[in-house]
Design a protein around this motif. Structure first.
Motif, PDB file in Angstrom:
ATOM      1  N   ALA A   3     -16.829 -34.541 -30.665  1.00  0.00           N
ATOM      2  CA  ALA A   3     -15.411 -34.223 -30.837  1.00  0.00           C
ATOM      3  C   ALA A   3     -15.120 -32.810 -30.346  1.00  0.00           C
ATOM      4  O   ALA A   3     -14.092 -32.560 -29.699  1.00  0.00           O
ATOM      5  CB  ALA A   3     -15.029 -34.363 -32.301  1.00  0.00           C
ATOM      6  N   LEU A   4     -16.061 -31.880 -30.611  1.00  0.00           N
ATOM      7  CA  LEU A   4     -15.873 -30.490 -30.197  1.00  0.00           C
ATOM      8  C   LEU A   4     -15.752 -30.398 -28.674  1.00  0.00           C
ATOM      9  O   LEU A   4     -14.880 -29.710 -28.138  1.00  0.00           O
ATOM     10  CB  LEU A   4     -17.061 -29.668 -30.694  1.00  0.00           C
ATOM     11  CG  LEU A   4     -16.848 -28.157 -30.693  1.00  0.00           C
ATOM     12  CD1 LEU A   4     -15.802 -27.784 -31.720  1.00  0.00           C
ATOM     13  CD2 LEU A   4     -18.147 -27.439 -30.948  1.00  0.00           C
ATOM     14  N   GLY A   9     -12.720 -29.519 -23.888  1.00  0.00           N
ATOM     15  CA  GLY A   9     -12.362 -30.085 -22.586  1.00  0.00           C
ATOM     16  C   GLY A   9     -10.855 -30.266 -22.461  1.00  0.00           C
ATOM     17  O   GLY A   9     -10.255 -29.909 -21.443  1.00  0.00           O
ATOM     18  N   GLY A  10     -10.263 -30.779 -23.514  1.00  0.00           N
ATOM     19  CA  GLY A  10      -8.812 -31.010 -23.501  1.00  0.00           C
ATOM     20  C   GLY A  10      -8.040 -29.717 -23.328  1.00  0.00           C
ATOM     21  O   GLY A  10      -7.095 -29.644 -22.539  1.00  0.00           O
ATOM     22  N   LEU A  11      -8.477 -28.675 -24.072  1.00  0.00           N
ATOM     23  CA  LEU A  11      -7.781 -27.393 -23.985  1.00  0.00           C
ATOM     24  C   LEU A  11      -7.871 -26.821 -22.576  1.00  0.00           C
ATOM     25  O   LEU A  11      -6.886 -26.319 -22.034  1.00  0.00           O
ATOM     26  CB  LEU A  11      -8.387 -26.402 -24.994  1.00  0.00           C
ATOM     27  CG  LEU A  11      -8.016 -26.637 -26.456  1.00  0.00           C
ATOM     28  CD1 LEU A  11      -8.713 -25.637 -27.361  1.00  0.00           C
ATOM     29  CD2 LEU A  11      -6.507 -26.524 -26.642  1.00  0.00           C
ATOM     30  N   ILE A  12      -9.099 -26.915 -21.990  1.00  0.00           N
ATOM     31  CA  ILE A  12      -9.261 -26.380 -20.630  1.00  0.00           C
ATOM     32  C   ILE A  12      -8.375 -27.151 -19.654  1.00  0.00           C
ATOM     33  O   ILE A  12      -7.704 -26.563 -18.790  1.00  0.00           O
ATOM     34  CB  ILE A  12     -10.744 -26.441 -20.207  1.00  0.00           C
ATOM     35  CG1 ILE A  12     -11.544 -25.429 -21.042  1.00  0.00           C
ATOM     36  CG2 ILE A  12     -10.903 -26.130 -18.721  1.00  0.00           C
ATOM     37  CD1 ILE A  12     -13.029 -25.521 -20.847  1.00  0.00           C
ATOM     38  N   ALA A  13      -8.345 -28.481 -19.817  1.00  0.00           N
ATOM     39  CA  ALA A  13      -7.511 -29.299 -18.935  1.00  0.00           C
ATOM     40  C   ALA A  13      -6.047 -28.901 -19.063  1.00  0.00           C
ATOM     41  O   ALA A  13      -5.334 -28.766 -18.065  1.00  0.00           O
ATOM     42  CB  ALA A  13      -7.689 -30.775 -19.283  1.00  0.00           C
ATOM     43  N   MET A  14      -5.605 -28.660 -20.311  1.00  0.00           N
ATOM     44  CA  MET A  14      -4.200 -28.289 -20.516  1.00  0.00           C
ATOM     45  C   MET A  14      -3.906 -26.924 -19.911  1.00  0.00           C
ATOM     46  O   MET A  14      -2.840 -26.697 -19.346  1.00  0.00           O
ATOM     47  CB  MET A  14      -3.865 -28.299 -22.009  1.00  0.00           C
ATOM     48  CG  MET A  14      -3.586 -29.704 -22.525  1.00  0.00           C
ATOM     49  SD  MET A  14      -2.791 -29.688 -24.116  1.00  0.00           S
ATOM     50  CE  MET A  14      -4.197 -29.507 -25.183  1.00  0.00           C
ATOM     51  N   LEU A  15      -4.885 -25.991 -20.046  1.00  0.00           N
ATOM     52  CA  LEU A  15      -4.704 -24.667 -19.455  1.00  0.00           C
ATOM     53  C   LEU A  15      -4.536 -24.783 -17.942  1.00  0.00           C
ATOM     54  O   LEU A  15      -3.671 -24.138 -17.332  1.00  0.00           O
ATOM     55  CB  LEU A  15      -5.923 -23.804 -19.805  1.00  0.00           C
ATOM     56  CG  LEU A  15      -5.689 -22.302 -19.908  1.00  0.00           C
ATOM     57  CD1 LEU A  15      -4.658 -21.993 -20.959  1.00  0.00           C
ATOM     58  CD2 LEU A  15      -6.997 -21.594 -20.201  1.00  0.00           C
TER      59      LEU A  15
END
Lengths: 399, 548
Positions: A3-4, A9-15
């Motif tokens: 999950a971490l 990964g999600g945060l980096i993608a959003m950035l």
């Protein structure tokens, strides 16, 4: 661990998406100052909001039951969303109506009012109405035992409900809707009286300390310090235990004691506020002018200081009302507050609390304790919205 | 045109109130060459500070530049990106605020705040900029220039702080400095020192400056050319000498004429008559520290006694002793020959009624939640026992007396009045008690010059009609000249000199009176230069006070 990795990964993608979004917007609008000077953090916020919104819409339209098993998460989420949108719509209608009817002054007031404040005012009116006319509105009495116990909320016979009792009945067969309505009368009414008492006591002493100063100020302030040093809920619990013993079998005496105990404990906060506000007003030249005119203490406090302290005091009144109200609910939840068989939201949450265990497979059953808790939460939020708005207004007027 | 440093064209600024954008500045042009000083004057609300800030490409919250351009050295600051502005501001354009005490961060030492700019902008290293800071402090004639930087803002005086702020603005050797009323909050003797240092350092480094002020005499010393603003419009612009000698517009002429108001001298006082108020050897203390030492003077019927001195000289404390808020430690106050109880709580209603007070800040002197009718009506009811229609009639009379239309103002709140109108309400409240004696505590110092003149004329008229006696506390000698009959000069809690006005303005003076008189800026643009030549830099301002 998995999950971490997903979260990071999600945060980096959003950035990354935020950076692309900003670049695209700069190109598309030919470097408008807004997008040119847009920090990456703000762009990230936009992307994050868009993702969250998409997810909510997707989740909202998930099936409510998969192969006969209710999906509690989806159902509660739908209720929450429908509730928020419904209240927003209702308050919008409320505000629109009052923008067209009423006096010139009230129309102007509603025209500049944010939706949150309109919601707050609407809810407070509804609560006040319900608690005043509880006897006329409630379908049954608060102490009436009606036979069938544990009827499920919703009124659908297939799920164990009964159209006679739209919100179901409790373990000994009392109508929950009626008890909620009477609960408004008991809990809100007592909280209101208690708050007024706390303000009368704390406000008067606070202004007195501010005007006179000297040893009286020292004495009162140190007493208040001592009272405030004791954790308030534990202190009131202790005093209530003593009071219950004193009162013996007279249940109404316990309520009177409770009002006084909570009022005294909460008046310490009011004292501090009114003393601080009073002190900043006392140094004004118009107070000096009034003193030199030979005015008495009463005129100084009630005619010169009070009108100027009204805005912060009213705001504090709203907040204090919430705290008092929650304290009463807490004390009732702990069994020393409003005494059964009188209906009270805190007691209702406690009595019905075990139904929360049904949440994952029978949402309609689990909702019973949440109704009373929701009633408390709604009023608290509503009062705070109104208080915020009033504070904003009063600070804006000073410009 | 290439030597133009700052070029503002058709600048329009709007402010947001009541959900709409309202114009504040309606199209102003500014041209500023390198090394030139532009003085910008106008009443409060004329938009001086707004233009000053806009020339840095900055507006306050709720205010926006709606039109026009602010070109600084080829860069339009209105459309420039935040990064470009960040690079220019502080380094090539600097700002000196009105209140240095409120603008310094109280948690850091002066020198640390001084070197923050140069280090941030990469102009110099920290040690270099600290060295430079001490050099600037020396040039600005701050005492102990090598050590003063290591103090915190609260450890230095207001005038010194204002100079430290000018040094800070100079730290990156900017091409343009905006001075926003840098001396307005200072005493005259402090002001003159700050003015001399600012002018000196601006000349030394050939810095261009915009000098914002409402004081004509100050701007006459500082500026090469003057621009007059009124309600967001430019009235006129001309170079300083032309502007002072031959202003074109009516408004400018009226500004120039303010200082000419002067009451005719009254006949000498009958020495045998009992004074209305007589202060006998008053010594008073806050705690254990004496702040007044053996103060004595008389105020006669129908006379104005001006009490003059700098902040901290004990003027207001004397007033507090008379009103009884601060009972004197030694000495007493006589009213019509009768000794008054020292503490106001022991005085009876008629004793309290006879002495009224008008305050400096009309904003704090009027209860913001009470209408004008209530504010003035209260003393009428309290002292005269009038109620209902009689009270209303009396309040209307009082409003007419202070030249405000009764029906229009009766129900208004103080927030709906201008500064001058509020001060008039303060006067009406004092008159409502029908006193013999009124203490006016700096009643005009927070007002614009034109408005202040109106208040002075009103007070003079009321004195003639009602035979009032005034004790007029002020630090402004121009006000003294226009209204006083007798003058009392105070310094450090003692009376330095007292006597009729005419004698006071004629030599020989007590050295302190002389210093005060000589420190008041005059409209002559050469005044400061001449004064500096005459006395030398070390014999003006606070430096001279310290020598006494």
């Amino acid at each position: 661990m998995n999950a971490l990795i997903w979260i990071i990964g999600g945060l980096i993608a959003m950035l990354g998406a935020a950076w692309v979004f900003r670049l695209g917007a700069q190109k598309a609008t030919n470097n408008k100052p807004y997008f040119r000077d847009l920090p990456l953090g703000v762009a990230f916020g936009y992307v994050f909001a868009a993702v969250a919104l998409t997810f909510s819409v997707w989740y909202f339209f998930q099936p409510r039951a998969v192969e006969g098993v209710p999906q509690a998460g989806v159902i509660f989420f739908r209720w929450a969303v429908i509730g928020i949108l419904g209240f927003a719509a209702a308050s919008w209608v409320f505000r629109t109506v009052f923008r067209t009817i009423g006096t010139e002054g009230s129309k102007k007031l509603f025209r500049s009012m944010p939706l949150t404040a309109a919601f707050g005012i609407m809810m407070i009116i509804i609560y006040a109405f319900v608690s005043i006319f509880a006897g006329l509105i409630a379908p049954y009495g608060q102490e009436e035992i009606l036979g069938a116990a544990n009827v499920v909320a919703g009124g659908d016979p297939a799920l164990g409900g009964d159209p006679e009792f739209p919100l179901g009945t409790d373990q000994i067969g009392r109508d929950i809707l009626s008890r909620l309505i009477y609960g408004a009368q008991n809990t809100v009414g007592i909280a209101f009286v208690t708050t007024c008492l706390a303000f009368l006591l704390g406000g008067t002493l606070g202004f007195l300390a501010a005007v006179l100063g000297g040893w009286l100020d020292q004495l009162l302030s140190r007493m208040v310090d001592a009272l405030m040093a004791i954790p308030s809920l534990i202190f009131s619990l202790l005093l209530m235990t003593i009071a219950t013993a004193w009162a013996g079998s007279e249940a109404w005496l316990v309520t009177i004691y409770m009002i006084f105990i909570i009022a005294v404990i909460d008046s310490t906060r009011v004292f501090r506020l009114s003393r601080a506000v009073g002190q900043s007003i006392v140094v004004m030249d118009y107070i000096e002018a009034a003193k030199l005119r030979g005015e008495g203490l009463g005129y100084l406090i009630f005619r010169e200081i009070l009108p100027n302290a009204l805005a912060p005091l009213l705001a504090e009144f709203g907040l204090r009302f919430c705290f008092v109200f929650l304290t009463i609910a807490s004390l009732s939840f702990l069994g020393v507050g409003i005494q059964p068989p009188k209906a009270d939201w805190g007691t209702m949450v406690r009595d019905l609390s075990q139904f929360i265990n049904f949440a994952s497979f029978a949402p309609n059953v689990a909702v019973t304790p949440l109704l009373a808790a929701g009633a408390i939460a709604l009023l608290t939020v509503a009062v705070n919205f109104v208080v915020d708005w009033m504070l904003h207004k009063s600070s804006g007027l000073k410009e | 045109m290439s030597d133009l440093l700052l070029k503002i064209r058709d600048l329009k600024i709007e402010g947001r109130s009541d959900e709409t954008w309202n114009p504040i500045i309606n199209g102003i042009d500014v041209d500023l060459k390198k090394g030139e000083v532009l003085g910008m004057i106008g009443e409060s609300g004329a938009g001086k500070s707004t233009v000053g800030l806009a020339s840095m490409g900055y507006t306050r919250d709720g205010v926006r530049i709606s039109n026009g351009s602010v070109v600084f050295d080829g860069v339009d600051l209105v459309t420039a990106s935040a990064a470009v502005k960040r690079d220019l501001l502080g380094k090539r354009i600097a700002y000196v605020a009105q209140s240095a005490a409120a603008s310094f961060n109280p948690a850091h030492k002066l020198i640390d705040q001084h070197s923050e700019g140069p280090v941030q902008h990469g102009v110099s290293s920290r040690t270099d900029s600290e060295q430079d800071g001490m050099e600037l402090y020396r040039r600005l004639r701050l005492p102990n220039p090598d050590e003063i930087g290591f103090r915190y803002p609260h450890q230095v005086s207001g005038g010194q702080l204002q100079r430290a702020m000018t040094a800070m603005a100079m730290a990156c050797r900017p091409d343009l400095i905006i001075f926003d009323e840098p001396t307005t909050a200072l005493d005259v003797t402090t002001q003159i020192e700050v003015l001399a240092s600012i002018r000196d350092i601006v000349e030394q480094f050939d810095t261009a400056a915009i000098y914002i002020t409402h004081d004509l005499a100050v701007v006459a010393q500082m500026a090469d050319k003057i621009k007059v603003l009124l309600k967001g419009d430019e009235v006129e612009e001309a170079d300083t000498r032309t502007m002072l000698s031959s202003p074109k517009e009516e408004y400018t002429k009226s500004l120039w004429a303010v200082r000419s108001f002067e009451r005719p001298a009254k006949p000498a006082i009958n020495v045998k008559a009992t004074p209305v108020v007589s202060i006998h050897n008053v010594t008073a203390a806050y705690g254990t520290v004496d702040v007044l030492h053996d103060v004595s003077f008389d105020i006669h019927a129908g006379r104005t006694v001006a009490v003059v001195g700098e902040s901290g000289s004990g003027k207001s404390t004397t007033a507090r002793c008379i009103t009884g808020l601060l009972p004197p430690r030694i000495g007493h106050i006589e009213f019509d020959g009768q000794q008054l109880p020292l503490d106001y709580k022991k005085r009876d209603k008629s004793q309290l009624r006879q002495a009224q007070m008008i305050y400096q800040m009309a904003d704090t002197a009027l209860n913001p939640r009470k209408s004008i009718g209530e504010t003035i009506g209260r003393p009428v009811e309290f002292y005269m026992g009038l109620t209902g229609k009689e009270k209303r009639k009396r309040v209307d009379e009082l409003l007419a007396e202070i030249e405000l239309e009764p029906t229009e103002y009766f129900h208004r709140l103080p927030s709906e009045l201008s500064g001058g109108q509020k001060q008039r309400i303060g006067i009406a409240r004092a008159l409502a008690a029908e006193p013999k004696f009124i203490i006016c505590d700096e009643v005009t110092s927070a007002l614009d010059q034109l408005v202040a003149e109106g208040i002075l004329r009103l007070l003079a008229k009321l004195q003639d009609e009602l035979g009032l006696s005034y004790m007029f506390i002020t630090h402004d000698l121009a006000t003294v000249r226009s209204i006083a009959d007798e003058v009392v000069v105070m310094k450090d809690g003692s009376v330095v000199e007292q006597g009729p006005k005419l004698d006071m303005f004629q030599p020989p003076h007590h050295p302190y009176t002389d210093l005060l008189l000589s420190s008041v800026p005059e409209m002559d643009p050469d005044w400061l230069t001449n004064l500096l030549q005459e006395r030398g830099v070390d014999n003006i301002g606070d430096a001279a006070v310290d020598k006494m």
